[in-house]
Design a protein around this motif. Structure first.
Motif, PDB file in Angstrom:
ATOM      1  N   SER A 140      -1.815 -81.715  31.810  1.00  0.00           N
ATOM      2  CA  SER A 140      -1.003 -83.166  33.015  1.00  0.00           C
ATOM      3  C   SER A 140      -0.279 -82.328  34.492  1.00  0.00           C
ATOM      4  CB  SER A 140      -0.268 -83.964  32.552  1.00  0.00           C
ATOM      5  OG  SER A 140      -0.271 -84.562  31.511  1.00  0.00           O
ATOM      6  N   GLU A 141      -1.291 -81.431  34.983  1.00  0.00           N
ATOM      7  CA  GLU A 141      -1.153 -80.524  36.328  1.00  0.00           C
ATOM      8  C   GLU A 141      -2.301 -80.238  36.850  1.00  0.00           C
ATOM      9  OE1 GLU A 141       0.789 -77.696  34.678  1.00  0.00           O
ATOM     10  OE2 GLU A 141      -0.154 -76.397  35.552  1.00  0.00           O
ATOM     11  N   THR A 142      -2.261 -80.000  38.328  1.00  0.00           N
ATOM     12  CA  THR A 142      -3.384 -79.887  39.231  1.00  0.00           C
ATOM     13  C   THR A 142      -3.292 -78.630  38.940  1.00  0.00           C
ATOM     14  OG1 THR A 142      -3.128 -81.569  40.222  1.00  0.00           O
ATOM     15  CG2 THR A 142      -4.309 -79.928  41.612  1.00  0.00           C
ATOM     16  N   ARG A 143      -5.376 -77.299  38.302  1.00  0.00           N
ATOM     17  CA  ARG A 143      -5.287 -76.205  37.976  1.00  0.00           C
ATOM     18  C   ARG A 143      -6.678 -76.275  39.424  1.00  0.00           C
ATOM     19  NH1 ARG A 143      -3.504 -73.826  32.846  1.00  0.00           N
ATOM     20  NH2 ARG A 143      -1.608 -74.859  32.470  1.00  0.00           N
ATOM     21  N   ARG A 144      -7.174 -75.292  38.938  1.00  0.00           N
ATOM     22  CA  ARG A 144      -8.492 -74.893  39.578  1.00  0.00           C
ATOM     23  C   ARG A 144      -8.508 -73.764  38.404  1.00  0.00           C
ATOM     24  NH1 ARG A 144     -10.042 -71.056  42.421  1.00  0.00           N
ATOM     25  NH2 ARG A 144      -8.070 -69.877  43.200  1.00  0.00           N
ATOM     26  N   LEU A 145      -9.832 -73.449  38.204  1.00  0.00           N
ATOM     27  CA  LEU A 145     -10.320 -72.778  37.447  1.00  0.00           C
ATOM     28  C   LEU A 145     -11.216 -71.813  37.814  1.00  0.00           C
ATOM     29  CD1 LEU A 145     -10.541 -75.981  33.862  1.00  0.00           C
ATOM     30  CD2 LEU A 145      -8.526 -73.655  34.746  1.00  0.00           C
ATOM     31  N   GLU A 146     -11.584 -70.775  37.760  1.00  0.00           N
ATOM     32  CA  GLU A 146     -12.344 -69.826  38.165  1.00  0.00           C
ATOM     33  C   GLU A 146     -13.024 -69.279  36.763  1.00  0.00           C
ATOM     34  OE1 GLU A 146     -10.163 -66.845  39.828  1.00  0.00           O
ATOM     35  OE2 GLU A 146      -9.340 -68.038  41.686  1.00  0.00           O
ATOM     36  N   HIS A 147     -14.450 -69.725  36.336  1.00  0.00           N
ATOM     37  CA  HIS A 147     -14.372 -69.852  35.493  1.00  0.00           C
ATOM     38  C   HIS A 147     -16.049 -70.327  35.712  1.00  0.00           C
ATOM     39  CE1 HIS A 147     -16.185 -68.541  31.646  1.00  0.00           C
ATOM     40  NE2 HIS A 147     -15.982 -67.349  31.645  1.00  0.00           N
ATOM     41  N   VAL A 148     -17.599 -69.929  34.913  1.00  0.00           N
ATOM     42  CA  VAL A 148     -18.724 -70.619  35.086  1.00  0.00           C
ATOM     43  C   VAL A 148     -18.321 -71.993  34.437  1.00  0.00           C
ATOM     44  CG1 VAL A 148     -19.641 -69.466  32.728  1.00  0.00           C
ATOM     45  CG2 VAL A 148     -21.247 -70.373  35.042  1.00  0.00           C
ATOM     46  N   ASP A 149     -17.669 -72.357  33.324  1.00  0.00           N
ATOM     47  CA  ASP A 149     -18.060 -73.350  32.700  1.00  0.00           C
ATOM     48  C   ASP A 149     -16.473 -74.319  33.516  1.00  0.00           C
ATOM     49  OD1 ASP A 149     -17.580 -74.540  29.723  1.00  0.00           O
ATOM     50  OD2 ASP A 149     -15.902 -75.184  30.204  1.00  0.00           O
ATOM     51  N   SER A 150     -16.618 -73.979  33.911  1.00  0.00           N
ATOM     52  CA  SER A 150     -15.457 -75.176  35.183  1.00  0.00           C
ATOM     53  C   SER A 150     -16.606 -75.784  35.968  1.00  0.00           C
ATOM     54  CB  SER A 150     -14.150 -74.551  35.669  1.00  0.00           C
ATOM     55  OG  SER A 150     -13.956 -75.860  36.425  1.00  0.00           O
ATOM     56  N   ALA A 151     -17.241 -74.936  36.324  1.00  0.00           N
ATOM     57  CA  ALA A 151     -18.199 -75.233  37.454  1.00  0.00           C
ATOM     58  C   ALA A 151     -19.196 -76.006  37.359  1.00  0.00           C
ATOM     59  CB  ALA A 151     -18.659 -73.637  38.411  1.00  0.00           C
ATOM     60  N   ARG A 152     -19.971 -75.238  35.852  1.00  0.00           N
ATOM     61  CA  ARG A 152     -21.424 -76.502  35.175  1.00  0.00           C
ATOM     62  C   ARG A 152     -20.722 -77.749  34.855  1.00  0.00           C
ATOM     63  NH1 ARG A 152     -22.576 -71.391  31.431  1.00  0.00           N
ATOM     64  NH2 ARG A 152     -23.716 -70.709  32.384  1.00  0.00           N
ATOM     65  N   LYS A 153     -19.606 -77.947  34.395  1.00  0.00           N
ATOM     66  CA  LYS A 153     -19.483 -79.569  34.111  1.00  0.00           C
ATOM     67  C   LYS A 153     -17.919 -80.200  35.018  1.00  0.00           C
ATOM     68  CE  LYS A 153     -17.462 -77.726  29.607  1.00  0.00           C
ATOM     69  NZ  LYS A 153     -16.044 -77.221  28.847  1.00  0.00           N
ATOM     70  N   SER A 154     -17.928 -79.804  35.977  1.00  0.00           N
ATOM     71  CA  SER A 154     -17.557 -80.026  37.063  1.00  0.00           C
ATOM     72  C   SER A 154     -18.222 -80.941  38.204  1.00  0.00           C
ATOM     73  CB  SER A 154     -16.116 -79.004  38.068  1.00  0.00           C
ATOM     74  OG  SER A 154     -16.551 -78.480  38.715  1.00  0.00           O
ATOM     75  N   ALA A 155     -19.760 -80.102  38.342  1.00  0.00           N
ATOM     76  CA  ALA A 155     -20.552 -80.513  39.018  1.00  0.00           C
ATOM     77  C   ALA A 155     -21.645 -81.420  38.331  1.00  0.00           C
ATOM     78  CB  ALA A 155     -21.570 -79.015  39.211  1.00  0.00           C
ATOM     79  N   ARG A 156     -21.541 -81.437  37.024  1.00  0.00           N
ATOM     80  CA  ARG A 156     -21.942 -83.142  36.449  1.00  0.00           C
ATOM     81  C   ARG A 156     -21.432 -84.152  36.349  1.00  0.00           C
ATOM     82  NH1 ARG A 156     -23.998 -78.608  31.717  1.00  0.00           N
ATOM     83  NH2 ARG A 156     -22.046 -78.527  31.166  1.00  0.00           N
ATOM     84  N   HIS A 157     -19.717 -83.491  36.614  1.00  0.00           N
ATOM     85  CA  HIS A 157     -18.627 -85.031  36.315  1.00  0.00           C
ATOM     86  C   HIS A 157     -18.810 -85.529  38.353  1.00  0.00           C
ATOM     87  CE1 HIS A 157     -15.584 -87.094  35.195  1.00  0.00           C
ATOM     88  NE2 HIS A 157     -15.266 -87.073  36.226  1.00  0.00           N
ATOM     89  N   ALA A 158     -19.010 -84.964  38.761  1.00  0.00           N
ATOM     90  CA  ALA A 158     -18.823 -84.926  40.129  1.00  0.00           C
ATOM     91  C   ALA A 158     -19.865 -86.265  40.257  1.00  0.00           C
ATOM     92  CB  ALA A 158     -18.399 -83.989  41.313  1.00  0.00           C
TER      93      ALA A 158
END
Length: 484
Positions: A306-324
């Motif tokens: 329940s908070e805003t974060r930046r995740l500096e990892h390849v996993d976040s890059a992959r998943k957030s790209a697909r979701h966008a």
């Protein structure tokens, strides 16, 4: 002079490749999508650069690790982009962006317009000069963020056989590069100001295990101090590293891994910023409805905490790209991004995975004298994070699952004694249900049991399954091939 596209992805990193694949799956038409990248090659899996790319024998090279092989999917070579009608604008730097007019201006003077922009600009490596130390331009001083950096590092290694390497920094880049340099028969000394390696994630006990392992491989650690200057020879090459505590370390090469900074400068003053990145909602959409942000540059709401974060990892890059892309192409059927933060690394014969958050009290388990051990983090009575070294595919999936559930923990001593078996047991249980009483607040209908729903956060199951599949591939790839 200019070109126009329906969709433009700015940045050629990991996220761009995964977004491109998702666009094609959702029926993007030929000529609608463009990727703009400063690099001269199609998007690739960056984790390879600090792992397989640096191996002395049969090193990983393109096209072997173009996206999206990191998630055991299709490999997107330049030919693939051409066949799918996706324009690759490579070796191109964008010098300004106008989100109101929906245009980008390149260094060559070309204007590229869009209807929808995905910002996947990632992050840049922090330079020594930002901390008052000169010398980054020396040929044997190396950073590692892109393919050009990796080639420079390989050249430095090849000229440094059985020589001395000094690594500045004790984080991801430092630890992974140290392992690769040792495999290349180079003497390694790691220097960092903290009291332990990987201080942002590891507990002192976990860090001690890895430091002892590295020491057994010949790596030396110099903690609690920082680099102050270099000694150079007449050719401008570094020959020694001078530290604040007075030590002088001979060096044939230097690797610098002191952190990163998101590439947001093009959009500052135009988009809302938070946590050092571009603030987005659960659809990865920024304060301007035509602009989305993914990967390292995106600050998004993490449902689990329940908070805003930046995740500096390849996993976040992959998943957030697909979701966008899903949110862009099918907004009515796309919910908010729901991901369990996930990090992993592989060094030597070791392999660890972490899920969730490392806040609260750490509860260690397993055999720290062996190769399978871990920790849970318990905060405000709930398990919020899990770490495991040396696990199996099933065990990694188990810690991912329980972290998504955030189960209540009443007895830390019992949790410690159960250790990994706790995760395995909980992950194998069917989801318990609870009865929701309708009308119990005075409606007069009485406490009728009209609906059964899962007690835990089972809406995160899809995200965990995806994380588990990536974890499984990471486990298989690391254990079987050792290429990255």
């Amino acid at each position: 002079m200019g070109r126009a596209f329906v969709y433009v992805i700015l940045g050629g990193g990991v996220a761009s490749g995964y977004a491109a694949l998702e666009f094609t799956k959702r029926g993007v038409s030929h000529g609608e999508l463009c990727i703009i990248s400063e690099e001269t090659v199609a998007p690739y899996e960056r984790p390879a650069l600090s792992k397989g790319y640096l191996l002395p024998e049969a090193p990983a090279r393109l096209p072997a690790f173009h996206t999206c092989v990191g998630a055991n999917q299709e490999r997107l070579t330049p030919k693939w982009y051409k066949e799918h009608g996706i324009e690759l604008v490579l070796g191109t730097r964008v010098i300004s962006a106008d989100v109101r007019r929906r245009t980008l201006l390149t260094a060559a003077g070309e204007t590229i317009s869009y209807k929808i922009l995905i910002v996947a600009t990632g992050a840049r490596a922090l330079k020594l000069e930002e901390f008052g130390v000169n010398g980054s331009d020396a040929e044997n001083v190396c950073y590692l963020r892109n393919l050009t950096d990796a080639n420079r590092l390989v050249d430095a290694m090849n000229s440094c056989s059985r020589g001395n390497a000094v690594i500045i920094g004790g984080g991801y880049i430092g630890m992974e590069c140290a392992a690769s340099l040792v495999i290349n028969k180079i003497n390694v000394t790691m220097v960092f100001p903290e009291a332990q390696c990987m201080p942002r994630l590891f507990t002192p006990k976990i860090a001690s295990f890895y430091e002892d392992y590295y020491k057994a491989k010949g790596v030396e650690f110099v903690k609690g101090t920082v680099l102050t200057s270099f000694d150079m020879d007449s050719n401008g090459k570094v020959v020694a590293v001078n530290l604040r505590d007075g030590k002088r370390l001979p060096a044939d090469m230097v690797v610098v891994g002191i952190g990163i900074r998101p590439n947001t400068s093009l959009f500052e003053g135009q988009l809302t910023m938070e946590k050092g990145g571009i603030k987005v909602n659960g659809k990865m959409q920024s304060s301007n409805s035509s602009v989305y942000a993914v990967g390292d540059v995106a600050a998004f709401p993490v449902k689990l905490f329940s908070e805003t974060r930046r995740l500096e990892h390849v996993d976040s890059a992959r998943k957030s790209a697909r979701h966008a892309v899903s949110a862009i192409m099918d907004p009515e059927k796309t919910g908010d991004f729901d991901v369990v933060p996930f990090f992993y690394s592989r060094v030597f014969t070791l392999s660890w995975q972490f899920y969730g958050d490392n806040v609260g009290e750490a509860v260690h388990f397993g055999d720290f004298s062996g190769n399978t051990f871990g920790a849970y983090w318990v905060n405000k009575g709930h398990l919020v994070g899990s770490f495991l070294e040396g696990g199996t595919k099933e065990e990694y999936e188990a810690i991912a699952m329980i972290t998504s559930l955030k189960p209540a923990i009443e007895d830390l001593t019992k949790l410690e004694s159960q250790g990994l078996s706790y995760a395995m047991a909980v992950s194998r249980e069917p989801p318990p249900t609870q009865v929701i009483n309708v009308g119990s607040s005075g409606s007069g209908l009485g406490p009728y049991p009209v609906l059964e729903t899962p007690m835990y956060r089972w809406h995160a199951t899809a995200g965990v399954i995806l994380a588990g599949s990536i974890a499984a591939f990471a486990y298989w790839y690391g254990r079987r091939r050792r290429r990255w």
